[in-house]
Design a protein around this motif. Structure first.
Motif, PDB file in Angstrom:
ATOM      1  N   THR A  18      11.343  -7.418  46.799  1.00 25.01           N
ATOM      2  CA  THR A  18      10.380  -7.491  45.700  1.00 25.01           C
ATOM      3  C   THR A  18      11.052  -8.275  44.581  1.00 25.01           C
ATOM      4  O   THR A  18      12.255  -8.524  44.641  1.00 25.01           O
ATOM      5  N   ASP A  63      13.735   3.400  39.899  1.00 21.73           N
ATOM      6  CA  ASP A  63      12.912   2.516  40.732  1.00 21.73           C
ATOM      7  C   ASP A  63      13.700   2.006  41.942  1.00 21.73           C
ATOM      8  O   ASP A  63      13.115   1.769  43.004  1.00 21.73           O
ATOM      9  N   MET A  67      12.656   1.981  45.820  1.00 23.26           N
ATOM     10  CA  MET A  67      12.774   0.841  46.759  1.00 23.26           C
ATOM     11  C   MET A  67      13.345   1.322  48.089  1.00 23.26           C
ATOM     12  O   MET A  67      12.958   0.834  49.154  1.00 23.26           O
ATOM     13  N   LEU A  72      13.241  -1.388  51.361  1.00 25.64           N
ATOM     14  CA  LEU A  72      13.578  -2.769  50.976  1.00 25.64           C
ATOM     15  C   LEU A  72      15.062  -3.043  51.205  1.00 25.64           C
ATOM     16  O   LEU A  72      15.897  -2.157  50.999  1.00 25.64           O
ATOM     17  N   HIS A  75      16.199  -7.437  46.514  1.00 28.03           N
ATOM     18  CA  HIS A  75      15.410  -7.443  45.280  1.00 28.03           C
ATOM     19  C   HIS A  75      15.876  -8.586  44.398  1.00 28.03           C
ATOM     20  O   HIS A  75      17.069  -8.832  44.259  1.00 28.03           O
ATOM     21  N   ILE A 111      20.515  -2.772  49.130  1.00 25.56           N
ATOM     22  CA  ILE A 111      19.557  -3.788  48.676  1.00 25.56           C
ATOM     23  C   ILE A 111      20.339  -4.979  48.126  1.00 25.56           C
ATOM     24  O   ILE A 111      21.111  -4.835  47.169  1.00 25.56           O
ATOM     25  N   TYR A 382       9.836 -11.947  48.813  1.00 20.80           N
ATOM     26  CA  TYR A 382       9.999 -11.058  47.650  1.00 20.80           C
ATOM     27  C   TYR A 382       8.626 -10.863  47.011  1.00 20.80           C
ATOM     28  O   TYR A 382       8.122 -11.765  46.343  1.00 20.80           O
ATOM     29  N   PHE A 386       7.451  -5.166  42.235  1.00 21.50           N
ATOM     30  CA  PHE A 386       7.679  -3.811  42.716  1.00 21.50           C
ATOM     31  C   PHE A 386       6.792  -2.823  41.968  1.00 21.50           C
ATOM     32  O   PHE A 386       6.132  -1.970  42.557  1.00 21.50           O
TER      33      PHE A 386
END
Ligand code: IFM
Length: 448
Positions: A18, A63, A67, A72, A75, A111, A382, A386
């Motif tokens: 994201t 957050d 994710m 995910l 990022h 991530i 991406y 998000f």
């Protein structure tokens, strides 16, 4: 009779990500030109301002945990120049530490970060002196900032995006007459700003490589799919071609071939040769298709855009744009000629009730999958974004998030399309079960 099954798998190392930008999510970024711009409420829809945004400066980690829930593995975020260098030449180590903590938190969660070094905002001290209009001012200062960042964060990130959407920054700030600061409307100043951003990108490319041997440096390039409003109309076709050349192609020709387009000439521009070959990868920010017509009444630009679309055309909330998934495939096909890895660095839509996003996501990922099937080197996707965040002049009304967020309470809720993205990531691609569950109307189109 039961429906057939299928699975459209992505490469095992595909980046499922994201994207966000500092000013849109961090909160209380009081020291840049956007914060000042927002203080005049008439400029932002509904009198909104970024305020606490999504509170990432204090707690991005919450957050990041979400994710993980979605699975995910990538990022894209940006660092805020005005926090890191609040006064000219004075760097704030506490701000750099906070970014270190964020990158570390992402890595600890599996991530991989991609860091953008400029995403629309400038420190106020720079803006006051003319910002991106003065190459002699901005280029060396941007390079010094980039060098500080790569030295401080280079052990945690090697995937760098120098500048987000130079074309959008230039057009919205210097041509649209008020959609973004400084609210200018002047074609030649627009071209000059865009040119200076590309010069700064090329200089930053060298700085990053000098300071980090394995740096992978690219740009997030916003490409709009322009088509003539009246098919077959020669002047509309001319306008569509001109827009494509100025908005989309000029950036690529500068950074890949070292060539300026006509529109970028103002006075005697410095040679573009130094810009050649300054991309290790290309980032595609893709959102919408635009139908355009020749319009002699528009003195600066000579075109207008179709605003009322036919019933059968899929539009996003607030007419942000026409949904046209094939655009991703067409642009990737175009970019593939440069033989560089491609990341879809942004793609998404404003859709507050999430009724369009599931099909949007599946269709755009399907187009990405088709591109990979044709052996185009697309390494990651991406999604923008998000979480719902501060959408610049549109304020808080446009909801781009996989996660819904109420800016008054900071309460979050996963949208259905977040679960869809999770299921796609878990499965390694788009399966017939996923399509049945989230967008059954697409089944026939995808099963071919
Ligand atoms: O929110 C923006 C982002 O900052 C840049 N690309 C487009 C997004 C949606 O408008």
């Amino acid at each position: 009779m039961s429906r057939p099954t299928f699975a459209l798998y992505f490469p095992r190392d595909f980046k499922w990500g994201t994207a966000t930008a500092a000013h849109q999510v961090e909160g209380n970024n009081t020291n840049n030109q956007w914060w000042r711009w927002e203080q005049s409420h008439a400029r932002i829809m509904n009198g909104d301002s970024s305020g606490l945004a999504c509170n990432w400066w204090n707690d991005a980690e919450a957050d990041f945990d979400r994710m993980v829930t979605l699975g995910l593995n990538a990022h894209r975020l940006s660092v805020e120049w005005s926090r890191i260098e609040p006064r000219e030449g004075r760097f704030d180590s506490a701000a750099l530490d906070r970014y270190r903590a964020m990158l570390l938190a992402l890595r600890q969660r599996g991530i991989e970060p991609m860091v953008t070094l400029h995403h629309f905002t400038n420190p106020w001290w720079l803006e006051e002196r003319g910002g991106w209009e003065d190459a002699d001012l901005v280029v060396p200062r941007f390079c010094r900032f980039v060098e500080t960042v790569v030295r401080a964060l280079g052990d945690l990130c090697d995937l760098w995006c120098t500048i987000n959407e130079p074309n959008v920054y230039a057009v919205m700030g210097y041509l649209s007459g008020g959609r973004m600061p400084p609210g200018v409307q002047d074609v030649s100043r627009t071209a000059n700003v865009m040119r200076n951003m590309l010069i700064a990108h090329a200089a930053a490319y060298q700085v990053l490589h000098q300071n980090q041997r394995l740096a992978r440096v690219g740009i997030a390039h916003h490409m709009r799919y322009f088509e003539p409003m009246r098919p077959g109309h020669p002047l509309d076709a001319l306008v569509a071609r001109a827009l494509n050349s100025m908005f989309n192609q000029s950036v690529l020709d500068a950074l890949i071939h070292g060539k300026w387009h006509l529109v970028l000439r103002r006075g005697a521009p410095a040679s573009a040769r130094k810009l050649r070959g300054t991309l290790d990868w290309i980032g595609l920010n893709y959102y919408t298709r635009h139908r355009v017509a020749f319009d002699h009444t528009k003195r600066e630009t000579f075109f207008s855009e179709l605003l009322i679309y036919p019933q059968d055309v899929m539009m996003t909330d607030f007419n942000f744009g026409e949904i046209y998934p094939q655009g991703i495939l067409r642009f990737v096909r175009h970019l593939a000629r440069y033989r560089l890895p491609i990341y879809i660095t942004e793609n998404g839509l404003p859709d507050h009730d999430d009724d369009l996003r599931p099909a949007f996501l599946i269709q755009h990922l399907h187009a990405t999958w088709q591109a990979i099937q044709s052996c185009y080197d697309v390494r990651g996707y991406y999604h923008w974004s998000f979480v719902d965040n501060f959408e610049w002049g549109e304020g808080w009304r446009m909801k781009f998030g996989l996660v819904a967020m109420d800016p008054k309470t900071q309460a979050r809720e996963f949208r259905r399309s977040a679960w869809l993205y999770r299921d796609i990531i878990r499965s390694g691609g788009i399966t017939s079960e996923i399509v049945e569950a989230y967008a059954p109307a697409l089944f026939q189109t995808l099963y071919q």
